[in-house]
Design an enzyme around this catalytic site. Structure first.
Site, mmCIF file in Angstrom:
data_model
loop_
_atom_site.group_PDB
_atom_site.id
_atom_site.type_symbol
_atom_site.label_atom_id
_atom_site.label_comp_id
_atom_site.label_asym_id
_atom_site.label_seq_id
_atom_site.Cartn_x
_atom_site.Cartn_y
_atom_site.Cartn_z
ATOM 1 N N LYS A 127 0.865 -1.192 0.000
ATOM 2 C CA LYS A 127 0.000 0.000 0.000
ATOM 3 C C LYS A 127 0.888 1.222 0.000
ATOM 4 O O LYS A 127 2.016 1.190 0.503
ATOM 5 C CB LYS A 127 -0.889 0.019 1.247
ATOM 6 C CG LYS A 127 -2.114 0.894 1.098
ATOM 7 C CD LYS A 127 -3.226 0.154 0.386
ATOM 8 C CE LYS A 127 -4.475 0.997 0.238
ATOM 9 N NZ LYS A 127 -5.619 0.197 -0.219
HETATM 10 P P1 NAD Z 1 -13.150 7.560 -2.535
HETATM 11 O O1 NAD Z 1 -12.171 8.600 -2.175
HETATM 12 O O2 NAD Z 1 -13.568 7.395 -3.957
HETATM 13 O O3 NAD Z 1 -14.493 7.728 -1.662
HETATM 14 C C1 NAD Z 1 -14.484 7.809 -0.277
HETATM 15 C C2 NAD Z 1 -15.883 8.222 0.182
HETATM 16 O O4 NAD Z 1 -15.946 8.179 1.604
HETATM 17 C C3 NAD Z 1 -16.258 9.654 -0.215
HETATM 18 O O5 NAD Z 1 -17.652 9.679 -0.538
HETATM 19 C C4 NAD Z 1 -16.009 10.441 1.065
HETATM 20 O O6 NAD Z 1 -16.769 11.630 1.151
HETATM 21 C C5 NAD Z 1 -16.455 9.431 2.082
HETATM 22 N N1 NAD Z 1 -15.960 9.635 3.436
HETATM 23 C C6 NAD Z 1 -14.717 10.011 3.821
HETATM 24 N N2 NAD Z 1 -14.674 10.100 5.161
HETATM 25 C C7 NAD Z 1 -15.897 9.751 5.625
HETATM 26 C C8 NAD Z 1 -16.488 9.645 6.901
HETATM 27 N N3 NAD Z 1 -15.775 9.904 7.997
HETATM 28 N N4 NAD Z 1 -17.765 9.252 6.987
HETATM 29 C C9 NAD Z 1 -18.485 8.982 5.895
HETATM 30 N N5 NAD Z 1 -17.997 9.077 4.650
HETATM 31 C C10 NAD Z 1 -16.723 9.462 4.522
HETATM 32 O O7 NAD Z 1 -12.525 6.169 -1.985
HETATM 33 P P2 NAD Z 1 -12.920 4.700 -2.422
HETATM 34 O O8 NAD Z 1 -11.954 4.238 -3.449
HETATM 35 O O9 NAD Z 1 -14.376 4.608 -2.661
HETATM 36 O O10 NAD Z 1 -12.536 3.900 -1.087
HETATM 37 C C11 NAD Z 1 -13.444 3.746 -0.009
HETATM 38 C C12 NAD Z 1 -12.972 2.598 0.848
HETATM 39 O O11 NAD Z 1 -12.931 1.397 0.069
HETATM 40 C C13 NAD Z 1 -11.571 2.749 1.436
HETATM 41 O O12 NAD Z 1 -11.514 2.109 2.673
HETATM 42 C C14 NAD Z 1 -10.713 1.983 0.439
HETATM 43 O O13 NAD Z 1 -9.487 1.567 0.992
HETATM 44 C C15 NAD Z 1 -11.635 0.825 0.150
HETATM 45 N N6 NAD Z 1 -11.359 0.106 -1.085
HETATM 46 C C16 NAD Z 1 -11.312 0.759 -2.270
HETATM 47 C C17 NAD Z 1 -11.078 0.041 -3.435
HETATM 48 C C18 NAD Z 1 -11.103 0.680 -4.784
HETATM 49 O O14 NAD Z 1 -11.041 -0.047 -5.778
HETATM 50 N N7 NAD Z 1 -11.237 1.984 -4.900
HETATM 51 C C19 NAD Z 1 -10.836 -1.341 -3.370
HETATM 52 C C20 NAD Z 1 -10.925 -1.984 -2.122
HETATM 53 C C21 NAD Z 1 -11.181 -1.248 -1.003
#
Ligand code: NAD
Length: 437
Positions: A127
């Site tokens: 990561k």
């Molecule tokens: P992103 O930046 O696209 O979206 C994050 C979202 O969470 C946004 O809507 C933001 O406003 C919201 N957010 C942030 N802090 C918050 C809070 N305290 N309470 C409520 N909402 C909040 O990120 P993403 O890629 O969607 O990732 C989200 C999660 O999924 C992370 O934990 C990431 O590690 C995990 N993840 C992502 C992927 C991927 O392919 N993008 C894959 C596996 C896991």
């Protein structure tokens, strides 16, 4: 933003004494180490193996100097952790968020190791992160940050070494810049150094929505185990970014009633189900779900305690602690985010009979299609969207069944079962490869 210079001498995560025996129980790394400890206990491994599994193989701390558009200079802190590379190259996202620190990156890298093993990909876990709030920077500034960060990482990344993907605060465009910087420095175009890049530069069909599709496959499998299905349930989704927004849509496409979603500013609620297409348009215009006229406002904490069947935390770590876990009314928690549940929160949910489909299984769809993207890029041969969707669904179903079968056989939670499967596959690779010298 931060001007702090990272300390290049910060030691690697201590393997045993501090972190495996005396967790402070506060951050994601404590949660990750707690989970590993639980798996090691269930598997009966000795302390030597525990230390091998707990300790990141490599960590790089880099300073990322940035010339801002106004001519001033800032120095940002950047990290890349390769937690494990025994089953293949490191694989894991790149996060841009103001609070990113080395312990968060260590936790996320460790989760990637188990996740890749649970879905049986030939990868280790890694990561990266830069402590920056991307919303405060222009596109040109973000490009300079990304290129400088990538150039600092050149010695440790590559299609056979460590492969990045988008995470919080990064996008397809970020991956494109990483790929270009790496390619310019090596002298030839190398699409396999990143996944989650745009189609035009070697991305894969289906990657942008793969994590969310995987979340929904996992939810469907868990519901089927209880003799029900999406058309019978109500859902709430925390986070409306890359994972949460598509997950909400796919849940609704499958017949579920999605009554609430949120982002970091707050959430919206509609008892009859949200009009997700209209909400998506509202977000495109305003950058937030807040103020969506066809729903009532709701707080993030309130969303976690809503009377729904399925709760999908898809935002950040540590939102389900002991306190919020006591207020959860959902019968299933399907973890779209990495590490949304603390160790105490997990215990509370288990005691209350709430089924948690753990992150390393539920959100593995993203890395599964990242793997497909990497295979396609390395072979320069592209698959159809249908092929990718079918292969993803099959991987997710196979992984879920293996985890659920293990959980039933051993009388353990789905989280412990997923960890036991992931950790034991990595341990087997360690044992077969032996210790050098
Ligand atoms: P992103 O930046 O696209 O979206 C994050 C979202 O969470 C946004 O809507 C933001 O406003 C919201 N957010 C942030 N802090 C918050 C809070 N305290 N309470 C409520 N909402 C909040 O990120 P993403 O890629 O969607 O990732 C989200 C999660 O999924 C992370 O934990 C990431 O590690 C995990 N993840 C992502 C992927 C991927 O392919 N993008 C894959 C596996 C896991």
């Amino acid at each position: 933003m931060t001007a702090s210079v990272p300390d290049p001498h910060t030691p690697a995560a201590p393997a045993t004494d501090d972190q495996t025996r005396h967790p402070s129980r506060s951050g994601p790394l404590d949660t990750a180490q707690d989970q590993l400890r639980s798996a090691v206990r269930l598997l009966g491994y000795d302390e030597g193996m525990h230390a091998m599994l707990a300790t990141p193989r490599r960590e790089l701390h880099v300073a990322v100097p940035l010339r801002r558009d106004d001519g001033s200079v800032q120095v940002l802190a950047g990290y890349r952790v390769q937690h494990n590379i025994s089953r293949g190259p490191g694989k894991g996202g790149l996060r841009y968020a103001p609070g990113v620190d080395i312990d968060e990156v260590r936790a996320l890298a460790m989760w990637m190791t188990w996740k890749c093993a649970v879905v049986d990909l030939p990868y280790g876990g890694a990561k990266g992160g830069v402590a920056i709030d991307p919303r405060g920077y222009s596109t040109a500034e973000l490009e300079r940050v990304t290129r400088r960060y990538t150039s600092e990482l050149m010695p440790v990344i590559g299609p056979e070494r460590d492969i990045m993907a988008p995470d919080i605060g990064t996008t397809e465009q970020t991956m494109s810049w990483v790929m270009d910087t790496y390619s310019v420095n090596t002298g030839f175009t190398t699409p396999g150094v990143v996944t989650g890049k745009p189609l035009a530069v070697g991305g894969s069909l289906g990657r942008a929505t793969a994590t969310s599709r995987g979340v929904v496959h996992a939810a469907e499998a868990a519901l089927a185990d209880a003799g029900t299905g999406l058309p019978e349930v109500t859902c709430a989704v925390q986070g409306f970014g890359k994972v949460g927004s598509h997950a909400a849509r796919f849940l609704a496409d499958g017949g579920a009633r999605v009554v609430a979603v949120s982002d970091e500013n707050g959430g919206v609620y509609a008892a009859d189900g949200l009009d997700l297409a209209a909400l998506q348009r509202h977000v495109a215009e305003t950058s937030s779900v807040q103020g969506f006229p066809q729903a009532d406002p709701i707080g993030n904490d309130e969303l976690l305690g809503l009377d729904v069947d399925v709760l999908v935390p898809a935002a950040v770590e540590n939102v389900l602690d002991a306190d919020s876990a006591r207020r959860v009314k959902a019968r299933w928690v399907v973890e779209g985010a990495n590490g949304p549940t603390t160790s105490e929160g997990d215990r509370v949910l288990a005691e209350r009979g709430i089924t948690v489909v753990p992150d390393i299984l539920a959100n593995a769809g993203g890395v599964v299609v990242s793997y497909f993207e990497w295979v396609q890029a390395n072979q320069a041969y592209w698959w159809s969207e249908v092929e990718i969707a079918e292969k993803l669904a099959q991987r997710m179903r196979t992984a879920y069944q293996a985890v659920a079968t293990r959980a039933r056989a051993d009388g353990i939670t789905l989280r412990d079962a997923a960890l036991v499967i992931g950790v034991s596959r990595v341990a087997e690779a360690h044992q077969l490869r032996g210790l050098y010298p």
